[in-house]
Design a protein around this motif. Structure first.
Motif, PDB file in Angstrom:
ATOM      1  N   THR A   1     -11.100 -13.975 -19.325  1.00 18.77           N
ATOM      2  CA  THR A   1     -12.498 -14.088 -19.663  1.00 18.77           C
ATOM      3  C   THR A   1     -13.311 -12.838 -19.533  1.00 18.77           C
ATOM      4  O   THR A   1     -13.157 -12.151 -18.650  1.00 18.77           O
TER       5      THR A   1
ATOM      6  N   CYS B   1     -19.669 -14.426 -20.074  1.00 14.37           N
ATOM      7  CA  CYS B   1     -19.885 -15.925 -19.503  1.00 14.37           C
ATOM      8  C   CYS B   1     -21.477 -16.172 -20.271  1.00 14.37           C
ATOM      9  O   CYS B   1     -22.268 -15.181 -20.078  1.00 14.37           O
TER      10      CYS B   1
ATOM     11  N   MET C   1     -25.148 -22.249 -20.974  1.00 13.13           N
ATOM     12  CA  MET C   1     -25.423 -23.110 -22.243  1.00 13.13           C
ATOM     13  C   MET C   1     -26.376 -24.171 -21.732  1.00 13.13           C
ATOM     14  O   MET C   1     -26.720 -24.287 -20.591  1.00 13.13           O
TER      15      MET C   1
ATOM     16  N   CYS D   1     -24.187 -25.223 -16.896  1.00 13.57           N
ATOM     17  CA  CYS D   1     -22.637 -25.162 -17.604  1.00 13.57           C
ATOM     18  C   CYS D   1     -22.695 -23.838 -18.190  1.00 13.57           C
ATOM     19  O   CYS D   1     -23.766 -23.398 -18.757  1.00 13.57           O
TER      20      CYS D   1
ATOM     21  N   ARG E   1     -20.227 -21.092 -20.704  1.00 10.61           N
ATOM     22  CA  ARG E   1     -19.241 -20.912 -21.819  1.00 10.61           C
ATOM     23  C   ARG E   1     -18.343 -19.478 -21.613  1.00 10.61           C
ATOM     24  O   ARG E   1     -19.237 -18.570 -21.417  1.00 10.61           O
TER      25      ARG E   1
ATOM     26  N   THR F   1     -14.521 -18.937 -27.668  1.00  9.09           N
ATOM     27  CA  THR F   1     -14.329 -19.860 -26.345  1.00  9.09           C
ATOM     28  C   THR F   1     -13.144 -20.059 -25.765  1.00  9.09           C
ATOM     29  O   THR F   1     -12.212 -20.794 -26.341  1.00  9.09           O
TER      30      THR F   1
ATOM     31  N   TYR G   1     -14.748 -23.399 -20.007  1.00 11.61           N
ATOM     32  CA  TYR G   1     -16.238 -23.715 -19.555  1.00 11.61           C
ATOM     33  C   TYR G   1     -16.333 -23.696 -18.002  1.00 11.61           C
ATOM     34  O   TYR G   1     -15.381 -24.088 -17.433  1.00 11.61           O
TER      35      TYR G   1
ATOM     36  N   THR H   1     -10.531 -25.901 -22.780  1.00 10.86           N
ATOM     37  CA  THR H   1     -11.107 -26.329 -23.915  1.00 10.86           C
ATOM     38  C   THR H   1     -10.845 -27.873 -24.520  1.00 10.86           C
ATOM     39  O   THR H   1     -11.234 -28.624 -25.245  1.00 10.86           O
TER      40      THR H   1
ATOM     41  N   TYR I   1     -19.668 -31.344 -19.024  1.00  9.61           N
ATOM     42  CA  TYR I   1     -18.594 -30.738 -20.084  1.00  9.61           C
ATOM     43  C   TYR I   1     -18.640 -31.648 -21.352  1.00  9.61           C
ATOM     44  O   TYR I   1     -19.017 -30.934 -22.349  1.00  9.61           O
TER      45      TYR I   1
ATOM     46  N   THR J   1     -20.414 -30.288 -24.582  1.00  7.98           N
ATOM     47  CA  THR J   1     -19.463 -30.102 -25.926  1.00  7.98           C
ATOM     48  C   THR J   1     -19.728 -30.793 -26.914  1.00  7.98           C
ATOM     49  O   THR J   1     -19.814 -30.366 -28.171  1.00  7.98           O
TER      50      THR J   1
ATOM     51  N   ASN K   1     -22.829 -29.530 -28.779  1.00 13.11           N
ATOM     52  CA  ASN K   1     -22.712 -28.500 -29.646  1.00 13.11           C
ATOM     53  C   ASN K   1     -21.715 -28.661 -30.789  1.00 13.11           C
ATOM     54  O   ASN K   1     -21.816 -27.917 -31.870  1.00 13.11           O
TER      55      ASN K   1
END
Lengths: 202, 228, 199
Positions: free
Chosen positions: C61, C64, C67, C76, C78, C86, C89, C110, C190, C194, C197
């Motif tokens: 990572t 961050c 979202m 949340c 990402r 990505t 999460y 993911t 989550y 997602t 999005n």
């Protein structure tokens, strides 16, 4: 919040979050005033009364005055002064208009200003409100009342235990406060059993 | 020169002879609540010591200015201000301590040790002895808290200052960490203090409740006298 | 006579003035102190959150990004790697435990698998019992290598069909249950995040 949830808040404040036996607020009056049943009752009634009143006043002050203006750092200062002022005011009003009530509660009122249970409840209900937005004004008041009743329950129970202690033969160095604390420990044990009971009931 | 000796005594008396927790039985709420671990006990002790020294000094400075009738509200205001400053500092530089102490940190305001010292000592003495008195009382308070914290953490969690101990760690006695354990350890420590005091025939000071507004209704003060 | 009344006025006013002065000075002091410590406090809070996020996210990572989600009780984030792809999460959620709120950070891959769980605030739980929920022996149970609708403690398994069961910390069913419901909530958040999005 629905009525059942409010009942849950009330019962939790008495049993699982008992201010004296689980959170250690107000240990001074607990040890000091619980020797006789009538003084224990008077003190608890006064504490309950001031707790509800203090929460009723400080909650709006914090939510509508301090927080929107970014002055939440004044919380401790404002709360303690408000509580001190409130106690004075109640004392004056009782003295003037309600003699009988004053005779019963009067001597306990000035003691309450520096009682951490009262300041504690006003701050804890705000903490709860910050974490859970459904915990509003009504729930806070119910919580404060429940905390007071929990205080009363612990005091009255303990007054009974202490009356028995009077007659007991106690080793010299344990006499007085040490044995009282050991007794308090056993009473606190009994409250451990209430863990989770409120969620189970409702 | 005669001033010198009492000055250092102002500091030492608070640690053993007039230990605020074990001998004067003040500040019982935090003593029971935050002593589940040595770390939080030390943090609470340090925070209370800072507040004690600062408030004692300021109240001693202002002792001629503050009118008699409003002295208690003034003291409370001064104490509350220092407590909030300490709270902000802890939040900024030791956030985990802030979490561990929780609501007990702002509740230092109503700790009777602080108001008691302001009323009994700082309002009658010059700045330097008052600050030393505050420091001594604070150190005594911290020592008692750390002692309680040590007993409870070693027996209840099998660790000390977060470090796991080899022998005690395998079967900790959980109840020492819970409220009943707090009451019990405190009772036993006070019994030990009583015993030491009677053995060495040391003069035990009267209960520090004199400054407490509860004095009249409180049986603690009378009881203390009876048993010593 | 006049002098006497003047004196009594002074007697009433001087305490009030003194108290007012003390209050004003204290409030001013606090305002200053709050101004000075505001930035460090925010920074400390950010650091705590960042540390708990890094504990549940893969080591690759790099950054961050928060979202926006309709659910206000959770947050949340990402996590992206160095190329901006990505990779996972992180969801922070909280639930009522035994003594107060428990806050949990959940890392989700993911593919919808829970990667790791970190209980970053359980300071109100009983030390030695509920507080043990933050130890890896307990939290590692959540890292199952499949996408599941939620988690529950073994005791509640009959009423939660399809949920993955975990062993509660001995003597701390309520705290364990709270952590499980936090993670379940995180999985739901989550999914919401997602799905939105993707649209």
């Amino acid at each position: 919040m629905s009525a059942t949830q409010l009942l849950g808040v009330f019962l939790a404040a008495i049993l699982t979050e008992n201010y004296i036996l689980c959170k250690f607020f107000g240990i001074c009056p607990f040890l000091g005033v619980s020797k006789k049943l009538d003084t224990a009752l008077g003190m608890s009634a006064a504490v309950t009364f001031v707790m509800v009143l203090a929460t009723a006043v400080t909650w709006p002050i914090y939510t509508y005055v301090l927080l929107p203006n970014g002055m939440d750092y004044l919380q401790t200062l404002v709360f303690i002064l408000v509580i001190a002022g409130l106690v004075q005011l109640v004392e004056i009003i009782l003295k003037k208009y309600m003699h009988r009530l004053y005779a019963a509660l009067g001597i306990y009122l000035p003691l309450i200003t520096t009682n951490c249970a009262v300041l504690g409840v006003t701050m804890l209900v705000l903490d709860k409100g910050a974490q859970d937005s459904s915990f509003g004004y009504a729930a806070s008041l119910v919580n404060a009342f429940g905390a007071g009743i929990g205080f009363l329950v612990a005091m009255v129970m303990f007054a009974g235990v202490r009356e028995r202690l009077e007659a007991a033969d106690i080793p010299q160095s344990l006499k007085g406060l040490p044995i009282t604390l050991v007794a308090a420990s056993l009473v606190a044990c009994s409250f451990l059993g209430f863990g989770g009971i409120v969620d189970g009931l409702l | 020169m005669s001033e010198q000796k009492p000055l250092y005594r102002e500091f030492t008396k608070g640690i053993i002879k007039e230990n605020p927790v074990l001998c004067l039985v003040l500040g019982t709420c935090p003593t029971l609540a935050v002593t589940t671990g040595v770390k939080s006990a030390l943090g609470m002790g340090a925070a209370a010591t800072i507040v004690l020294v600062c408030s004692n000094s300021v109240i001693s400075l202002l002792r001629r200015v503050i009118p008699e009738r409003v002295r208690i509200p003034c003291y409370i205001t001064v104490i509350a201000a220092f407590v909030t400053v300490v709270q902000m500092l802890v939040k900024a530089y030791a956030p985990s301590l802030d979490k561990a102490l929780g609501v007990y940190l702002p509740l230092i305001v109503v700790n009777c040790i602080i108001l008691g010292r302001a009323e009994m000592f700082a309002s009658k003495h010059p700045v330097l002895p008052s600050a030393l008195d505050g420091l001594g009382m604070g150190v005594g308070f911290t020592a008692a808290l750390v002692l309680m914290g040590t007993i409870r953490e070693v027996l209840g969690a099998g660790s000390w200052f977060g470090l796991r101990l080899p022998l005690a760690g395998s079967h900790p006695i959980l109840i020492f960490l819970m409220p009943p354990g707090g009451f019990f350890v405190f009772g036993m420590l006070m019994a030990a203090a009583n015993r030491l005091n009677t053995r060495s025939r040391r003069h035990t000071p009267e209960s520090g409740c004199a400054a407490c507004p509860m004095n009249e209704a409180c049986a603690k003060a009378h009881e203390k006298k009876e048993c010593t | 006579m006049k002098k006497h009344s003047e004196r009594s006025v002074f007697r009433v006013l001087s305490p009030v003035a003194a108290l007012l002065c003390v209050c004003t000075v204290s409030a001013a002091l606090l305002a200053g102190a709050s101004e000075i410590t505001r930035e460090p406090i925010n920074e400390a809070q950010r650091q705590t959150q960042l540390a708990s996020m890094m504990a549940v996210l893969p080591p690759e990572t790099a950054d961050c990004e928060k979202m926006s989600i309709p659910d206000s009780s959770a947050e949340c984030f990402r996590a992206v790697d160095r190329d901006g792809k990505t990779i996972a999460y992180a969801v922070s959620s909280s639930a009522g435990g035994y003594g107060g709120r428990i806050s949990v950070m959940t890392g989700i891959g993911t593919d919808g698998c829970v990667l790791a769980v970190s209980v970053y605030d359980n300071s109100t739980e009983t030390p030695g019992l509920g507080a043990k929920t933050s130890e890896p022996e307990f939290t590692s149970q959540f890292a199952v290598n499949k996408a599941v609708p939620g988690f529950c403690v073994t005791k509640d398994a009959p009423v939660n069909d399809g949920f993955e069961t975990i062993d509660a910390v001995t003597g701390a069913t309520i705290s364990s249950r709270a952590v499980a419901s936090c993670v379940t909530h995180a999985v739901e958040v989550y999914k919401q995040a997602t799905e939105e999005n993707d649209e």
